[in-house]
Design a protein around this motif. Structure first.
Motif, short mmCIF file in Angstrom:
data_model
loop_
_atom_site.label_atom_id
_atom_site.label_comp_id
_atom_site.label_asym_id
_atom_site.label_seq_id
_atom_site.Cartn_x
_atom_site.Cartn_y
_atom_site.Cartn_z
N SER A 319 19.57 37.99 -93.18
CA SER A 319 19.60 36.84 -94.34
C SER A 319 19.33 35.53 -93.97
CB SER A 319 20.91 37.14 -94.78
OG SER A 319 21.93 36.96 -93.56
N GLY A 320 19.48 35.20 -92.64
CA GLY A 320 19.20 33.72 -92.18
C GLY A 320 17.73 33.69 -92.16
N MET A 321 16.98 34.80 -91.79
CA MET A 321 15.43 34.59 -91.88
C MET A 321 14.73 34.58 -93.25
SD MET A 321 14.25 34.29 -88.65
CE MET A 321 15.83 32.99 -88.68
N ASP A 322 15.50 35.18 -94.20
CA ASP A 322 15.23 35.25 -95.51
C ASP A 322 15.57 33.88 -96.35
OD1 ASP A 322 14.68 36.76 -98.18
OD2 ASP A 322 16.73 35.65 -98.41
N ALA A 323 16.47 33.15 -95.72
CA ALA A 323 16.73 31.65 -95.89
C ALA A 323 15.60 30.82 -95.33
CB ALA A 323 18.12 31.32 -95.58
N VAL A 324 15.44 30.86 -94.28
CA VAL A 324 14.31 30.12 -93.37
C VAL A 324 12.97 30.25 -94.25
CG1 VAL A 324 12.54 30.04 -91.60
CG2 VAL A 324 15.32 30.23 -91.29
N TYR A 325 12.47 31.36 -94.59
CA TYR A 325 11.22 31.66 -95.36
C TYR A 325 11.40 30.76 -96.72
CZ TYR A 325 7.79 33.78 -98.52
OH TYR A 325 6.94 33.79 -99.27
N ASN A 326 12.48 30.98 -97.42
CA ASN A 326 12.45 30.51 -98.92
C ASN A 326 12.60 29.07 -98.79
OD1 ASN A 326 12.52 32.88 -101.03
ND2 ASN A 326 14.14 33.73 -99.67
N LEU A 327 13.62 28.32 -97.78
CA LEU A 327 13.65 26.98 -97.79
C LEU A 327 12.01 26.57 -97.31
CD1 LEU A 327 16.93 26.77 -95.83
CD2 LEU A 327 16.46 25.92 -98.44
N ALA A 328 11.37 27.00 -96.33
CA ALA A 328 10.01 26.52 -96.08
C ALA A 328 9.16 26.47 -97.25
CB ALA A 328 9.80 27.25 -94.82
N SER A 329 9.28 27.63 -98.02
CA SER A 329 8.53 27.70 -99.20
C SER A 329 8.57 26.74 -100.26
CB SER A 329 8.57 29.15 -99.58
OG SER A 329 8.27 30.09 -98.67
N CYS A 330 9.95 26.18 -100.17
CA CYS A 330 10.26 25.18 -101.14
C CYS A 330 9.89 23.80 -100.77
CB CYS A 330 11.53 25.29 -101.71
SG CYS A 330 12.05 26.86 -102.50
N GLY A 331 9.38 23.84 -99.55
CA GLY A 331 8.94 22.37 -99.03
C GLY A 331 10.42 21.95 -98.15
#
Length: 558
Positions: A319-331
């Motif tokens: 879940s932490g890495m899912d957050a990382v990916y989505n936050l980075a994808s949103c800039g």
């Protein structure tokens, strides 16, 4: 020596008395059969009239099951009861005319207990629907005597609450017929999310649609907006399950101005706990001082709609890495604080390392051009306190206090593709025992997993709890070889919370293989002959009772 006297033959009066009692029992049996026939006619009469009335729609097919059961019970008591045979024949012919010819129904033994339900399943998610199908479609339990209670409004409610961008990390592919297994995310043989949804990594909403289609197509008996408030074992076997109406958000639904709500008690021979984990996050069990100031990732409905920037993510597993990916994808910028560098962990058990799908997304997060800075990964760094911080301009923020652990050398993975260039410095390691303060204007994101419905639900005290192991294994409910509570006979656990020794059954393709083990015990307890069904399940890789096969098969040469 004295000779033994021959046994005294029964007197004529004894024989006459036994004969009289036998005749009386036969008369009583026939009387009970006649009573059942009369009751069957009474229940069937309004259904037949509804079919005849062209102004009304035909009644639901399952409503005919009660009169059929009554007539079949009459024939069990009196095989020569002509009225029962005639009425049953009429109903069967009527159902064929109304609903069409169907596959011949396998005979079921009559109920061997006085409870209205054979099984109550708590939860209508992946585990609940899969278990309901296994009991009714495979082991031939009466669908109307297997009740699923769901506190949400629809099947798969927990999946509908996922963030919109969250997806299954295990891939779906319709490989049935070409391999010895089938779609990894299927809850029942002969079904495939990949086929139904036409996607490899379903979203929560998509997977809930797949589960709902299964429940509707197979006519599972589901009671929605129903909150279980107590599970009470009965001394002579069976359970009383107290339920109350639930509102749309899953909380207890009280009438306006009412101090309490009406409780209904369901009685069942067996109870299966299948309420899952997603709606029972780790935030409900304090991890450290100030953890209540954090926001659990399960409360986020869409990462794209999340306001703010410069986040601290606590937890570095899935879940932490899912957050990382989505936050980075949103800039957005983010810093991960994790007690273990899971992105460096290599094991041969998919349950104990980051999935290939997740690692692929992490690589994307480091390559994305939308974020001004790549994510920071800090491990082994353990958070021990979170505080709120006031600024001079009346704004506020948060301070995350953490302490560096001892450096860990993670072996293995020499041939794996790196997820970032080592010279970019995204990973940071500090001196053991030193403390750091991380400041963020946003509530820290708590991505530390889920406590689960067993530990936080009303059935907690009906299980014994282990005190050994760590991580997923710490404090797991103790189960016997059939996933039955070691403390409460007749109460079973299914789904991702099931543990055996050091094995974690957290993926669908793992825990679904225990459905038939549970169903077999329950069906045999209800006098079903299950030998052929068990062998069929074994042939489909759906009867896992030997854990010696559950071990890693790959290494660095694979």
């Amino acid at each position: 020596a004295a000779h033994a006297l021959p046994p005294t033959p029964p007197s004529l009066s004894d024989a006459e008395r036994l004969l009289s009692e036998t005749e009386a029992l036969e008369v009583r049996r026939r009387e009970l059969a006649s009573t059942l026939v009369a009751e069957g006619r009474k229940v069937a009469a309004p259904l037949i009239e509804q079919v005849k009335d062209e102004q009304q729609e035909n009644p639901d097919k399952h409503l005919f099951q009660q009169p059929i059961d009554l007539l079949e019970m009459a024939l069990e008591l009196d095989e020569e009861n002509g009225e029962a045979k005639e009425e049953l024949g009429k109903l069967v012919v009527l159902m064929i005319l109304v609903f069409g010819e169907e596959e011949e129904q396998r005979p079921r033994p009559p109920p061997n207990h006085d409870h209205p339900y054979d099984v109550v399943i708590v939860g209508a998610g992946a585990s609940g629907v899969g278990m309901g199908l296994m009991l009714t479609r495979v082991f031939n339990l009466d669908p109307q005597r297997v009740l699923l209670v769901e506190r949400g409004e629809k099947v798969g409610e927990s999946f509908r609450l996922w963030p919109r961008e969250m997806r299954f990390i295990s891939p779906s592919f319709n490989n049935q017929g070409w391999t010895a297994s089938f779609d990894l995310n299927s809850v029942a043989y002969g079904t495939s999310p990949a086929y139904t949804l036409q996607t490899e990594h379903p979203t929560g909403e998509e997977y809930a649609h797949y589960l709902n289609e299964l429940a509707v197509e197979n006519e599972l008996n589901v009671r929605f907006r129903t909150q279980v408030t107590a599970v009470r074992p009965l001394r002579r076997g069976g359970f009383k399950v107290d339920v109350v109406p639930a509102s749309a958000d899953g909380t207890v639904d009280r009438a306006e101005g009412a101090a309490q709500t009406t409780t209904t008690t369901l009685r069942s021979r067996y109870v299966i706990w299948a309420a899952g984990e997603f709606q029972y996050p780790q935030e409900n069990a304090p991890l450290f001082p100030g953890s209540e100031l954090c926001r659990h990732n399960s409360s986020i409905r869409s990462w794209k709609m999340l306001p703010g920037d410069d986040f601290v993510v606590i937890g570095g597993y899935e879940s932490g890495m899912d957050a990382v990916y989505n936050l980075a994808s949103c800039g957005k910028q983010c810093t991960v604080v994790s007690s273990t560098a899971f992105w460096r962990v290599t094991t041969d058990d998919p349950s104990t390392e980051l999935s290939p799908y997740t690692m692929g997304r992490v690589r994307q997060a480091f390559k994305t051009k939308s974020s001004p800075k790549p994510p920071r990964l800090l491990a082994p760094l353990r958070v021990f306190k979170v505080e709120k911080e006031k600024h001079n301009d009346s704004s506020s923020g948060y301070v995350v206090h953490a302490r560096w652990g001892a450096p860990v050398e993670h072996s293995g993975g020499e041939h794996r593709t790196p997820f970032h260039n080592d010279d970019e410095g995204e990973e940071e390691i500090g001196k053991e025992g030193t403390e750091v303060e991380l400041r963020t204007p946003q509530p820290p994101l708590l991505c530390t997993g889920f406590v689960g419905s067993v530990a936080l639900g009303v059935a907690k005290d009906l299980f014994e709890w282990g005190d050994k192991g760590e991580g997923c294994m710490a404090g797991a409910p103790l189960l016997n070889d059939y996933d039955e509570s070691t403390k409460t006979p007749g109460l079973f656990l299914v789904g991702p919370a099931v543990r055996h020794d050091d094995l974690v059954l957290c993926f669908v393709y793992k825990f679904r293989q225990r459905f038939a083990v549970v169903a077999d015990v329950i069906a045999r307890g209800l006098d079903h002959d299950t030998a052929a069904t068990v062998e069929e399940c074994r042939s489909l890789n759906m009867f896992l009772d030997d854990f010696t096969c559950c071990k890693g098969a790959c290494g660095e040469t694979c």
